[in-house]
Design a protein around this motif. Structure first.
Motif, PDB file in Angstrom:
ATOM      1  N   GLY A  59       0.826  -1.205   0.000  1.00  0.00           N
ATOM      2  CA  GLY A  59       0.000   0.000   0.000  1.00  0.00           C
ATOM      3  C   GLY A  59       0.855   1.248   0.000  1.00  0.00           C
ATOM      4  N   SER A  60       0.243   2.379  -0.296  1.00  0.00           N
ATOM      5  CA  SER A  60       0.961   3.656  -0.260  1.00  0.00           C
ATOM      6  C   SER A  60       0.005   4.775   0.125  1.00  0.00           C
ATOM      7  CB  SER A  60       1.601   3.980  -1.623  1.00  0.00           C
ATOM      8  OG  SER A  60       0.609   4.236  -2.602  1.00  0.00           O
ATOM      9  N   LEU A  61       0.577   5.808   0.710  1.00  0.00           N
ATOM     10  CA  LEU A  61      -0.170   7.006   1.102  1.00  0.00           C
ATOM     11  C   LEU A  61       0.672   8.218   0.747  1.00  0.00           C
ATOM     12  CD1 LEU A  61      -2.646   8.256   2.601  1.00  0.00           C
ATOM     13  CD2 LEU A  61      -1.251   8.162   4.687  1.00  0.00           C
ATOM     14  N   ALA A  62       0.060   9.204   0.091  1.00  0.00           N
ATOM     15  CA  ALA A  62       0.809  10.374  -0.362  1.00  0.00           C
ATOM     16  C   ALA A  62       0.004  11.646  -0.162  1.00  0.00           C
ATOM     17  CB  ALA A  62       1.201  10.231  -1.828  1.00  0.00           C
ATOM     18  N   PHE A  63       0.732  12.746   0.047  1.00  0.00           N
ATOM     19  CA  PHE A  63       0.156  14.088   0.101  1.00  0.00           C
ATOM     20  C   PHE A  63       0.698  14.881  -1.074  1.00  0.00           C
ATOM     21  CE2 PHE A  63       0.538  18.582   1.340  1.00  0.00           C
ATOM     22  CZ  PHE A  63      -0.809  18.871   1.530  1.00  0.00           C
ATOM     23  N   ILE A  64      -0.178  15.640  -1.734  1.00  0.00           N
ATOM     24  CA  ILE A  64       0.187  16.399  -2.936  1.00  0.00           C
ATOM     25  C   ILE A  64      -0.205  17.858  -2.748  1.00  0.00           C
ATOM     26  CG2 ILE A  64      -0.107  16.566  -5.445  1.00  0.00           C
ATOM     27  CD1 ILE A  64      -1.172  13.605  -5.253  1.00  0.00           C
ATOM     28  N   TYR A  65       0.696  18.748  -3.112  1.00  0.00           N
ATOM     29  CA  TYR A  65       0.419  20.190  -3.011  1.00  0.00           C
ATOM     30  C   TYR A  65       0.903  20.864  -4.282  1.00  0.00           C
ATOM     31  CZ  TYR A  65       0.879  25.087  -1.664  1.00  0.00           C
ATOM     32  OH  TYR A  65       0.790  26.463  -1.618  1.00  0.00           O
ATOM     33  N   GLU A  66       0.069  21.757  -4.811  1.00  0.00           N
ATOM     34  CA  GLU A  66       0.418  22.476  -6.036  1.00  0.00           C
ATOM     35  C   GLU A  66       0.458  23.976  -5.774  1.00  0.00           C
ATOM     36  OE1 GLU A  66      -0.926  21.627 -10.404  1.00  0.00           O
ATOM     37  OE2 GLU A  66      -2.406  22.947  -9.465  1.00  0.00           O
ATOM     38  N   ALA A  83      -4.064  17.527  -2.238  1.00  0.00           N
ATOM     39  CA  ALA A  83      -4.683  16.218  -2.446  1.00  0.00           C
ATOM     40  C   ALA A  83      -4.068  15.173  -1.532  1.00  0.00           C
ATOM     41  CB  ALA A  83      -4.545  15.789  -3.908  1.00  0.00           C
ATOM     42  N   ILE A  84      -4.859  14.151  -1.238  1.00  0.00           N
ATOM     43  CA  ILE A  84      -4.406  12.949  -0.541  1.00  0.00           C
ATOM     44  C   ILE A  84      -4.670  11.761  -1.452  1.00  0.00           C
ATOM     45  CG2 ILE A  84      -4.767  11.420   1.436  1.00  0.00           C
ATOM     46  CD1 ILE A  84      -5.529  13.841   3.074  1.00  0.00           C
ATOM     47  N   ARG A  85      -3.683  10.877  -1.583  1.00  0.00           N
ATOM     48  CA  ARG A  85      -3.791   9.737  -2.486  1.00  0.00           C
ATOM     49  C   ARG A  85      -3.486   8.448  -1.732  1.00  0.00           C
ATOM     50  NH1 ARG A  85       0.505  10.326  -6.600  1.00  0.00           N
ATOM     51  NH2 ARG A  85       1.748   8.930  -5.308  1.00  0.00           N
ATOM     52  N   LEU A  86      -4.372   7.471  -1.846  1.00  0.00           N
ATOM     53  CA  LEU A  86      -4.196   6.173  -1.202  1.00  0.00           C
ATOM     54  C   LEU A  86      -4.178   5.092  -2.272  1.00  0.00           C
ATOM     55  CD1 LEU A  86      -4.147   4.412   1.407  1.00  0.00           C
ATOM     56  CD2 LEU A  86      -6.655   4.380   1.266  1.00  0.00           C
ATOM     57  N   GLY A  87      -3.160   4.223  -2.245  1.00  0.00           N
ATOM     58  CA  GLY A  87      -3.057   3.155  -3.224  1.00  0.00           C
ATOM     59  C   GLY A  87      -2.856   1.813  -2.549  1.00  0.00           C
ATOM     60  N   VAL A  88      -3.321   0.762  -3.180  1.00  0.00           N
ATOM     61  CA  VAL A  88      -3.140  -0.597  -2.679  1.00  0.00           C
ATOM     62  C   VAL A  88      -2.841  -1.512  -3.864  1.00  0.00           C
ATOM     63  CG1 VAL A  88      -5.604  -1.149  -2.814  1.00  0.00           C
ATOM     64  CG2 VAL A  88      -4.125  -2.432  -1.239  1.00  0.00           C
ATOM     65  N   GLN A  89      -1.989  -2.518  -3.640  1.00  0.00           N
ATOM     66  CA  GLN A  89      -1.590  -3.427  -4.709  1.00  0.00           C
ATOM     67  C   GLN A  89      -1.626  -4.873  -4.238  1.00  0.00           C
ATOM     68  OE1 GLN A  89       2.161  -3.029  -7.323  1.00  0.00           O
ATOM     69  NE2 GLN A  89       2.660  -4.694  -5.909  1.00  0.00           N
ATOM     70  N   TYR A  90      -2.131  -5.729  -5.124  1.00  0.00           N
ATOM     71  CA  TYR A  90      -2.090  -7.177  -4.885  1.00  0.00           C
ATOM     72  C   TYR A  90      -1.215  -7.800  -5.957  1.00  0.00           C
ATOM     73  CZ  TYR A  90      -3.476 -12.050  -4.504  1.00  0.00           C
ATOM     74  OH  TYR A  90      -3.459 -13.426  -4.347  1.00  0.00           O
TER      75      TYR A  90
END
Length: 367
Positions: free
Chosen positions: A287-294, A313-320
């Motif tokens: 999994g991953s968690l990220a914060f994004i600012y422009e 923005a906040i981005r959440l990802g998951v991988q199998y």
């Protein structure tokens, strides 16, 4: 190394398919060139944007709501990477890097009701990567992209236009640009620092304007040059820290149709920062968690065709992962920056407290 890199495939997921400065939608990633062996992937994504404002200004002191002007848009991307030998590899990437979908409902805003903008793009990037050794490499290649679109101007803000409305069809045009970059890696700790430059691309469009019925006019437009800096490093067992900085010169993008004789796009340069962490939970799940600012140059006065300025923005990802197959999913919530729609520099509508939600799905396969 694999204990770190197992998390890296989820990092880019959901980074595209979101509203950002200018027409930018994907950030033009080239990370596939660093995949091991022969690898292919495809992804789909969708964004639902809630963008609304109020045109209470000196031109309309009583005010009226614009309604939701942000249309949902979908995106597709794909890529293929293969090693030629131990030092040389190539990749082909398809994406849809630029776009806009804006429509002011008729009967809402007195000043902008009926104004719409749609732009679509497709791009193919062909890259080569040469490894000097396990640490240093260079990459570069060509990018071909096609763009088309249509703009309608309507409402009281455009009353000075003959007939009170304006339409221009921007016919599809294809053009080439180039990409070049350098990377430094320490494989044992999954460290990679990559710097990539993408050139601006100039399009010469044939246009059809309703002010000149039956006459084909022309307009020149550039998509911006940009620089991407991508960084990642292992910080603990099964844990990866990653970051990205993207600068894009959106101010070079304008559209001045011959008959109308004025710029329809008013964009500012931007720098987008991303920082996050990826974590491998077990042999199958990451999994991953990220914060994004422009951060955007200039003030909050923007074109009604792009009525936001900056974002967080906040981005959440998951991988199998199972054997050679990787399936990744991601969600991103974007808080869009406040802005004042100002055609010709005249404020006509205020946009506040808007947002967007994006979903993405990616499938990758190693051969």
């Amino acid at each position: 190394m694999k204990r770190y890199l197992a998390t890296s495939a989820v990092l880019a997921l959901a980074s595209g398919s979101a509203m950002a400065s200018g027409l930018d939608r994907t950030g033009q990633p080239i990370g596939i060139i660093f995949e091991e062996g022969t690898y292919a992937e495809f992804s789909i994504a969708t964004t639902s944007a809630d963008v609304s404002g109020n045109d209470r200004t000196a031109l309309n002191p009583f005010g009226s709501a614009t309604g939701d002007v942000g249309d949902r848009f979908n995106m597709f991307s794909a890529g293929y990477k293969r090693d030629i030998n131990d030092q040389l590899s190539f990749a082909v990437i398809f994406d849809q890097p630029w776009g806009v979908d804006i429509a002011y409902p008729v009967g809402n805003s007195l000043l902008l009701g009926g104004t719409t903008a749609e732009a679509n793009s497709n791009a193919i990037t062909a890259l080569l990567r040469y490894k000097f050794n396990d640490r240093f490499s260079i990459h570069g290649g060509l990018r071909y992209q096609e763009i088309d679109g249509e703009i309608n101007l309507a409402g009281g803000a455009y009353a000075a236009i003959p007939g009170g409305t304006y339409n221009v069809r921007v016919n599809k045009d294809g053009a080439f640009g180039w990409v070049a970059g350098i990377a430094y890696e320490i494989p044992d700790i999954a460290l990679r620092a990559a710097l990539t430059y993408s050139s601006e691309i100039t399009h010469n469009f044939d246009t059809n304007e309703n002010l000149s019925p039956g006459v084909t006019t022309s307009a020149e437009t550039k998509t911006p040059q940009s620089v991407n800096f991508d960084f990642q490093t292992g910080i603990a067992t099964d844990t990866l820290l990653f970051a990205n900085v993207r600068w894009a010169e959106h101010s070079v993008t304008d559209l001045i149709p011959t008959t109308l004789g004025r710029d329809l796009i008013d964009l500012d340069d931007s720098v987008t920062y991303t920082i996050g962490v990826g974590r491998k939970f077990n042999e199958n799940w990451s999994g991953s968690l990220a914060f994004i600012y422009e951060d955007v140059d200039g003030d909050d006065r923007v074109s009604p065709l792009a009525p936001t300025q900056g974002m967080e923005a906040i981005r959440l990802g998951v991988q199998y992962q199972q054997d050679k197959m990787k399936i990744s999913a991601g969600i991103r919530y974007t808080k869009l920056g406040d802005a004042v729609a100002s055609p010709g520099g005249v404020p006509v509508a205020n946009f506040r407290d808007n947002d967007a939600v994006s979903f993405g799905l990616k499938v990758g396969y190693s051969f």
